[in-house]
Design a protein around this motif. Structure first.
Motif, short mmCIF file in Angstrom:
data_model
loop_
_atom_site.label_atom_id
_atom_site.label_comp_id
_atom_site.label_asym_id
_atom_site.label_seq_id
_atom_site.Cartn_x
_atom_site.Cartn_y
_atom_site.Cartn_z
N LYS A 59 0.98 -1.34 0.05
CA LYS A 59 0.08 -0.07 0.04
C LYS A 59 0.90 1.28 0.01
O LYS A 59 1.98 1.29 0.46
CB LYS A 59 -0.97 0.01 1.14
N GLU A 60 0.37 2.24 -0.54
CA GLU A 60 1.01 3.71 -0.59
C GLU A 60 -0.32 4.51 -0.15
O GLU A 60 -1.48 4.56 -0.60
CB GLU A 60 1.60 4.10 -1.79
N MET A 61 0.10 5.51 0.61
CA MET A 61 -0.98 6.43 1.38
C MET A 61 -0.58 7.98 1.23
O MET A 61 0.76 8.04 1.33
CB MET A 61 -1.33 6.35 2.81
N GLY A 62 -1.05 8.86 0.45
CA GLY A 62 -0.74 10.20 0.49
C GLY A 62 -1.60 11.17 -0.21
O GLY A 62 -3.13 10.61 -0.29
N ASN A 63 -1.34 12.27 -0.64
CA ASN A 63 -2.48 13.20 -1.27
C ASN A 63 -2.18 13.58 -2.75
O ASN A 63 -2.97 13.90 -3.55
CB ASN A 63 -2.55 14.68 -0.57
N ASN A 64 -0.85 13.11 -3.24
CA ASN A 64 -0.38 13.35 -4.63
C ASN A 64 -0.45 12.04 -5.46
O ASN A 64 0.10 11.29 -5.25
CB ASN A 64 0.89 13.88 -4.63
N LEU A 65 -1.89 11.94 -6.13
CA LEU A 65 -1.95 10.80 -6.58
C LEU A 65 -1.05 10.43 -7.71
O LEU A 65 -0.63 9.09 -7.71
CB LEU A 65 -3.54 10.88 -7.56
N PRO A 114 -4.36 12.50 7.94
CA PRO A 114 -3.47 13.28 6.75
C PRO A 114 -3.20 13.23 5.56
O PRO A 114 -2.29 13.92 4.91
CB PRO A 114 -2.10 13.39 7.96
N TYR A 115 -4.04 12.17 5.17
CA TYR A 115 -3.81 11.82 3.82
C TYR A 115 -5.27 11.60 3.10
O TYR A 115 -6.10 11.32 3.66
CB TYR A 115 -2.86 10.48 3.36
N ARG A 116 -5.40 11.54 1.59
CA ARG A 116 -6.57 11.31 1.14
C ARG A 116 -6.90 10.09 0.13
O ARG A 116 -7.93 9.60 0.42
CB ARG A 116 -6.68 12.61 0.11
N TYR A 117 -5.81 9.96 -0.13
CA TYR A 117 -5.74 8.54 -1.19
C TYR A 117 -5.00 7.30 -0.62
O TYR A 117 -3.98 7.41 0.24
CB TYR A 117 -5.19 8.64 -2.54
N ILE A 118 -5.65 6.03 -0.57
CA ILE A 118 -4.77 5.04 -0.49
C ILE A 118 -4.87 4.09 -1.59
O ILE A 118 -5.92 3.84 -2.27
CB ILE A 118 -5.73 4.24 0.79
N ILE A 119 -3.68 3.61 -2.03
CA ILE A 119 -3.60 2.66 -3.30
C ILE A 119 -2.84 1.25 -2.94
O ILE A 119 -2.01 1.28 -1.84
CB ILE A 119 -2.53 3.38 -4.37
#
Length: 234
Positions: A59-65, A114-119
């Protein structure tokens, strides 16, 4: 004239004997037609799985897709290299489409993270070399040294062990199950002061393949149960 009468008498005697035998056989069959015993025969065997499907999740988590997709691509490349270097064939590796969750898009979610996306990335290994794959699973901690954390398979993506070549062992197991059924029927016949006769009916057997236990899912228990009906005679 006298000879003809002798022949006729002989034929008549033979006919009476044959008729008597037929009547006796008929009476015996009628008396024994309902004398049956139905038994079950069991055969079991433990075998090692000959196919494994291993989903590798990261998984990766963050705001910059776009940045997250690049990070996932780097991880996938490292995981594939690790697998190939360990002996897995490239044809046994498949890369699934990454799954993206937008926390802000869920109207029922109050996103305080603190993040928007989970990939989530899934690389699946499907191989007949079960021992090799199991040894690699035990070594997956080596990926941590490369900064890659493998997520444990959940109920949607478990590691699955199968035994796909059981067809070749079906005839022998059926033979063993029927043999065990015959032993049980023979014992019943002896207890009832009868003799075991021919098979009246038999099914093809019900096969099942299960894990031997929860701790060793790569060891399978193959089981067949068959039902056989025998006729009995005095």
């Amino acid at each position: 004239m006298k000879n003809n009468r002798i022949y006729e008498a002989a034929i008549m005697a033979i006919a009476i004997v044959v008729l008597g035998l037929c009547i006796k056989w008929g009476i015996d069959d009628f008396a024994n037609k309902d004398r049956k015993v139905t038994v079950k025969g069991l055969a079991e065997k433990e075998v090692e799985a000959d196919k494994v499907t291993w989903p590798i999740l990261s998984k990766e988590m963050g705001n910059n897709l776009p940045e997250l997709y690049n990070l996932i691509a780097v991880k996938q490349a490292k995981i594939k290299k690790f697998l190939v270097d360990a002996g897995i064939k490239e044809t046994e590796i498949s890369v699934n489409a990454s799954k993206v969750i937008d926390m802000n898009a869920d109207q029922y979610s109050n996103n305080t993270r603190p993040y928007r996306y989970i990939i989530t990335s899934i690389i699946t290994v499907t191989s007949g070399n079960v021992k090799l794959v199991r040894s690699i699973i035990a070594r997956q901690g080596e990926l941590l040294k490369q900064g890659i954390a493998i997520v444990g398979g959940d109920y949607e993506n478990p590691t699955v062990y199968e035994y796909v070549s059981f067809t070749s062992m079906k005839p022998k197991m059926m033979e063993e199950a029927i043999s065990n059924a015959e032993k049980t029927a023979q014992q019943f016949a002896e207890n009832s002061h009868s003799k075991l006769n021919k098979i009246v009916s038999a099914d093809q057997g019900q096969f099942s393949i299960e894990d031997r236990d929860q701790n060793t899912p790569w060891i399978k228990k193959v089981r067949v149960v068959t039902t056989v009906t025998y006729s009995l005679k005095d």
